[in-house]
Motif scaffolding. Structure first.
Motif, PDB file in Angstrom:
ATOM      1  N   ASN A   3      -8.138 -10.797   7.626  1.00 31.00           N
ATOM      2  CA  ASN A   3      -9.391 -11.424   7.202  1.00 31.00           C
ATOM      3  C   ASN A   3      -9.500 -11.494   5.682  1.00 31.00           C
ATOM      4  N   LYS A   4      -9.043 -10.456   4.993  1.00 28.21           N
ATOM      5  CA  LYS A   4      -9.095 -10.442   3.534  1.00 28.21           C
ATOM      6  C   LYS A   4      -8.170 -11.508   2.942  1.00 28.21           C
ATOM      7  N   ILE A   5      -7.031 -11.683   3.550  1.00 29.77           N
ATOM      8  CA  ILE A   5      -6.078 -12.700   3.076  1.00 29.77           C
ATOM      9  C   ILE A   5      -6.633 -14.090   3.343  1.00 29.77           C
ATOM     10  N   ILE A   6      -7.246 -14.276   4.512  1.00 26.37           N
ATOM     11  CA  ILE A   6      -7.803 -15.581   4.866  1.00 26.37           C
ATOM     12  C   ILE A   6      -8.906 -15.977   3.891  1.00 26.37           C
ATOM     13  N   GLN A   7      -9.710 -15.033   3.453  1.00 24.89           N
ATOM     14  CA  GLN A   7     -10.787 -15.325   2.517  1.00 24.89           C
ATOM     15  C   GLN A   7     -10.262 -15.783   1.161  1.00 24.89           C
ATOM     16  N   LYS A   8      -9.047 -15.423   0.830  1.00 23.18           N
ATOM     17  CA  LYS A   8      -8.456 -15.798  -0.455  1.00 23.18           C
ATOM     18  C   LYS A   8      -7.524 -17.003  -0.333  1.00 23.18           C
ATOM     19  N   LYS A   9      -7.618 -17.751   0.775  1.00 19.30           N
ATOM     20  CA  LYS A   9      -6.717 -18.877   1.025  1.00 19.30           C
ATOM     21  C   LYS A   9      -6.825 -19.952  -0.056  1.00 19.30           C
ATOM     22  N   ASN A  10      -8.035 -20.294  -0.469  1.00 22.44           N
ATOM     23  CA  ASN A  10      -8.196 -21.335  -1.491  1.00 22.44           C
ATOM     24  C   ASN A  10      -7.597 -20.913  -2.818  1.00 22.44           C
ATOM     25  N   LEU A  11      -7.755 -19.655  -3.181  1.00 21.85           N
ATOM     26  CA  LEU A  11      -7.147 -19.147  -4.414  1.00 21.85           C
ATOM     27  C   LEU A  11      -5.616 -19.197  -4.320  1.00 21.85           C
ATOM     28  N   ILE A  12      -5.092 -18.803  -3.171  1.00 17.13           N
ATOM     29  CA  ILE A  12      -3.636 -18.854  -2.955  1.00 17.13           C
ATOM     30  C   ILE A  12      -3.143 -20.290  -3.052  1.00 17.13           C
ATOM     31  N   LEU A  13      -3.875 -21.212  -2.450  1.00 18.93           N
ATOM     32  CA  LEU A  13      -3.489 -22.621  -2.481  1.00 18.93           C
ATOM     33  C   LEU A  13      -3.490 -23.170  -3.906  1.00 18.93           C
ATOM     34  N   ILE A  18      -0.401 -24.981  -8.570  1.00 17.05           N
ATOM     35  CA  ILE A  18      -0.142 -24.998 -10.023  1.00 17.05           C
ATOM     36  C   ILE A  18       1.306 -24.615 -10.311  1.00 17.05           C
ATOM     37  N   VAL A  19       1.802 -23.592  -9.635  1.00 13.32           N
ATOM     38  CA  VAL A  19       3.196 -23.175  -9.842  1.00 13.32           C
ATOM     39  C   VAL A  19       4.153 -24.299  -9.432  1.00 13.32           C
ATOM     40  N   LEU A  20       3.883 -24.927  -8.284  1.00 11.49           N
ATOM     41  CA  LEU A  20       4.737 -26.034  -7.856  1.00 11.49           C
ATOM     42  C   LEU A  20       4.688 -27.195  -8.840  1.00 11.49           C
ATOM     43  N   LEU A  21       3.515 -27.482  -9.367  1.00 13.20           N
ATOM     44  CA  LEU A  21       3.386 -28.562 -10.338  1.00 13.20           C
ATOM     45  C   LEU A  21       4.156 -28.259 -11.621  1.00 13.20           C
ATOM     46  N   VAL A  22       4.084 -27.017 -12.073  1.00 13.56           N
ATOM     47  CA  VAL A  22       4.830 -26.618 -13.276  1.00 13.56           C
ATOM     48  C   VAL A  22       6.340 -26.735 -13.018  1.00 13.56           C
ATOM     49  N   PHE A  23       6.802 -26.212 -11.887  1.00 12.49           N
ATOM     50  CA  PHE A  23       8.233 -26.294 -11.566  1.00 12.49           C
ATOM     51  C   PHE A  23       8.677 -27.744 -11.421  1.00 12.49           C
ATOM     52  N   TRP A  24       7.852 -28.567 -10.778  1.00 11.28           N
ATOM     53  CA  TRP A  24       8.188 -29.967 -10.569  1.00 11.28           C
ATOM     54  C   TRP A  24       8.289 -30.681 -11.913  1.00 11.28           C
TER      55      TRP A  24
END
Length: 128
Positions: A3-13, A18-24
């Motif tokens: 439940n704690k991980i699910i609540q932070k889904k938007n932050l994880i996304l 951002i990391v993918l965009l930087v790498f790309w």
């Protein structure tokens, strides 16, 4: 814990995007491989395909599976997505500037699809 991980889904996304965009962008600017365009295009398309496939997989499996079994699947695929992400970070760093792999986006899609499906399943089970 889930439940704690699910609540932070938007932050994880957001962080993953951002990391993918930087790498790309780094691969676009500094990459010199002959198949750079194919890797960049696949890096944009594969996450959406994997996300849809994983959500469909969870929907099919969750019809007859108990909550305990589904939680095991969620943890299993979250750990797999995190390990895959770590491996792709290492591959990008060691292969820089040509280390970008579409698998990095696929691991992120696996994590986000798992969290979405876990949220839906837990909400459904709590209504029972």
């Amino acid at each position: 814990m889930l439940n704690k991980i699910i609540q932070k889904k938007n932050l994880i996304l957001i962080i993953y995007a951002i990391v993918l965009l930087v790498f790309w962008t780094l691969a676009l600017i500094f990459g010199n491989a002959e198949n750079k365009v194919m890797v960049l295009v696949l890096s944009l398309i594969i996450p959406f395909v994997i996300y849809g496939f994983v959500r469909l997989m969870y929907k099919i499996v969750s019809i007859n599976a108990s909550l305990k079994v589904m939680c095991f699947f969620y943890y299993f695929f979250l750990v797999g997505g995190l390990l895959g992400t770590a491996m792709m970070f290492v591959e990008f760093i060691t292969g820089f500037p040509n280390g970008l792999s579409p698998t990095l986006g696929a691991c992120g899609a696996l994590i986000i699809a798992t969290l979405d499906s876990a949220k839906k399943t837990i909400e459904f089970e709590s209504k029972k």
